[in-house]
Design a protein around this motif. Structure first.
Motif, PDB file in Angstrom:
ATOM      1  N   VAL A 115      -6.408  12.687   3.693  1.00 57.48           N
ATOM      2  CA  VAL A 115      -5.255  12.458   2.816  1.00 57.48           C
ATOM      3  C   VAL A 115      -4.846  13.757   2.129  1.00 57.48           C
ATOM      4  N   THR A 131      -1.232   3.571  -6.321  1.00 56.48           N
ATOM      5  CA  THR A 131      -2.278   4.288  -7.060  1.00 56.48           C
ATOM      6  C   THR A 131      -1.922   4.336  -8.542  1.00 56.48           C
ATOM      7  N   ALA A 179      -5.775   9.696  -6.076  1.00 53.76           N
ATOM      8  CA  ALA A 179      -5.460   8.757  -4.994  1.00 53.76           C
ATOM      9  C   ALA A 179      -6.613   8.567  -4.019  1.00 53.76           C
ATOM     10  N   GLY A 191      -4.951   3.681   3.761  1.00 57.23           N
ATOM     11  CA  GLY A 191      -5.104   2.721   2.675  1.00 57.23           C
ATOM     12  C   GLY A 191      -5.036   1.293   3.159  1.00 57.23           C
ATOM     13  N   VAL A 197       0.854  -1.189   0.000  1.00 57.27           N
ATOM     14  CA  VAL A 197       0.000   0.000   0.000  1.00 57.27           C
ATOM     15  C   VAL A 197       0.887   1.235   0.000  1.00 57.27           C
ATOM     16  N   SER A 214      -4.667   0.037  -2.731  1.00 60.97           N
ATOM     17  CA  SER A 214      -4.742   1.493  -2.582  1.00 60.97           C
ATOM     18  C   SER A 214      -6.156   1.840  -2.141  1.00 60.97           C
ATOM     19  N   LEU A 215      -6.403   3.109  -1.924  1.00 57.74           N
ATOM     20  CA  LEU A 215      -7.770   3.533  -1.628  1.00 57.74           C
ATOM     21  C   LEU A 215      -8.679   3.293  -2.831  1.00 57.74           C
ATOM     22  N   ARG A 216      -8.118   3.340  -4.043  1.00 57.58           N
ATOM     23  CA  ARG A 216      -8.926   3.186  -5.255  1.00 57.58           C
ATOM     24  C   ARG A 216      -9.504   1.787  -5.410  1.00 57.58           C
ATOM     25  N   VAL A 226      -0.086   4.812  -1.250  1.00 55.15           N
ATOM     26  CA  VAL A 226      -1.182   5.610  -1.809  1.00 55.15           C
ATOM     27  C   VAL A 226      -0.671   6.794  -2.621  1.00 55.15           C
ATOM     28  N   SER A 247       2.727   7.568  -4.327  1.00 57.54           N
ATOM     29  CA  SER A 247       1.676   7.302  -5.306  1.00 57.54           C
ATOM     30  C   SER A 247       1.857   5.957  -6.018  1.00 57.54           C
ATOM     31  N   GLU A 255      -1.538   8.524   4.838  1.00 59.34           N
ATOM     32  CA  GLU A 255      -2.285   8.020   3.683  1.00 59.34           C
ATOM     33  C   GLU A 255      -2.139   6.513   3.525  1.00 59.34           C
ATOM     34  N   ASP A 256      -0.971   5.972   3.869  1.00 57.43           N
ATOM     35  CA  ASP A 256      -0.765   4.527   3.748  1.00 57.43           C
ATOM     36  C   ASP A 256      -1.417   3.778   4.912  1.00 57.43           C
TER      37      ASP A 256
END
Length: 254
Positions: A209, A41, A230, A172, A34, A126-128, A36, A38, A168-169
């Motif tokens: 994030v 992502t 992201a 995620g 993970v 990832s968050l996606r 995120v 980037s 962010e990670d």
């Protein structure tokens, strides 16, 4: 050294960085990277478009040689992208760049973690694609004590090279763990449970994030579109799996 750090009693584990990946990867059946902002992502965006992505740990002249070896386009640094070399670690740039069937994506964090898997299956989360990854893990029987999954937050680096755990990670990773737990996985280590709580306890993940240190670094540097992409929570059902050295999407969708 004893094995206290392996979280052995649990089917769902969480740790930080390449060093954590190397240690937990010794026993994990599957490792979820993970990064995120980037790497993962960008992997999700590229694989979603049909590109195979070869991770590479060094962003130097050897990356171009590796790309030639793989007959792949080499991605460059965000600020080094040109009309002739439009592919970079920026997910926004990848969306605009011409299609390439094979891409080498250098990343000292995300790629190094992928390389530390020690035979385990490697997935880019990832968050996606967090919910899709959780479903994929459950469907393939990962997340039990017999087939443990290690979710690894890539983090960032301080100027001295030391690991900087990145919000962010953590979010995620928590999103992936939350999705896996929703599929019935309940053998969460305390570390994994804390990551899940961070995600479920954050009222507005996208805002967090965007406003966190890494998000500000990108947006103030002119790459706010990368942050926007992201935080597209569950925007895709693509699950990139590392196969023969490249991330692709077997079966295309989860």
């Amino acid at each position: 050294m004893s094995d206290w750090f392996l979280q052995q009693a649990y089917g769902v584990r969480f740790e930080w960085g390449p060093s954590g990946a190397r240690r937990l990867g010794r026993e994990a059946a599957c490792l979820v990277v993970v990064d995120v902002l980037s790497f993962t992502t960008s992997v999700s965006v590229a694989v979603e478009a049909g590109t195979e992505v070869f991770p590479y740990a060094w962003r130097d002249e050897t990356a171009a040689a590796f790309a030639r070896e793989k007959a792949a386009a080499p991605a460059v640094g965000r600020r080094a992208a040109t009309a002739e070399s439009p592919w970079s670690l920026s997910p926004a740039a990848l969306r605009k760049a011409p299609f390439t069937p094979r891409l080498v994506l250098p990343s000292p964090n995300g790629s190094a973690i992928a390389a530390a898997a020690d035979g385990a299956t490697v997935v880019a989360g990832s968050l996606r694609n967090a919910s899709a990854v959780g479903r994929w893990l459950a469907r393939h029987g990962y997340g039990t004590r017999e087939r443990p999954v290690a979710v690894i937050g890539a983090g960032e680096r301080w100027p001295d090279g030391s690991l900087r755990p990145a919000l962010e990670d953590l979010l995620g990773a928590g999103a992936v763990i939350t999705a896996l737990a929703a599929q019935g996985a309940d053998a969460l280590s305390p570390e994994a449970a804390a990551a899940r709580s961070c995600f479920t306890g954050t009222p507005d993940v996208a805002a967090a994030v965007t406003a966190c240190s890494s998000g500000l670094e990108l947006s103030r540097g002119g790459f706010s579109d990368d942050v926007t992409i992201a935080v597209e929570l569950d925007a895709t059902t693509i699950v990139p799996v590392l196969t023969d050295g490249a991330f692709s999407a077997p079966g295309k969708r989860a």
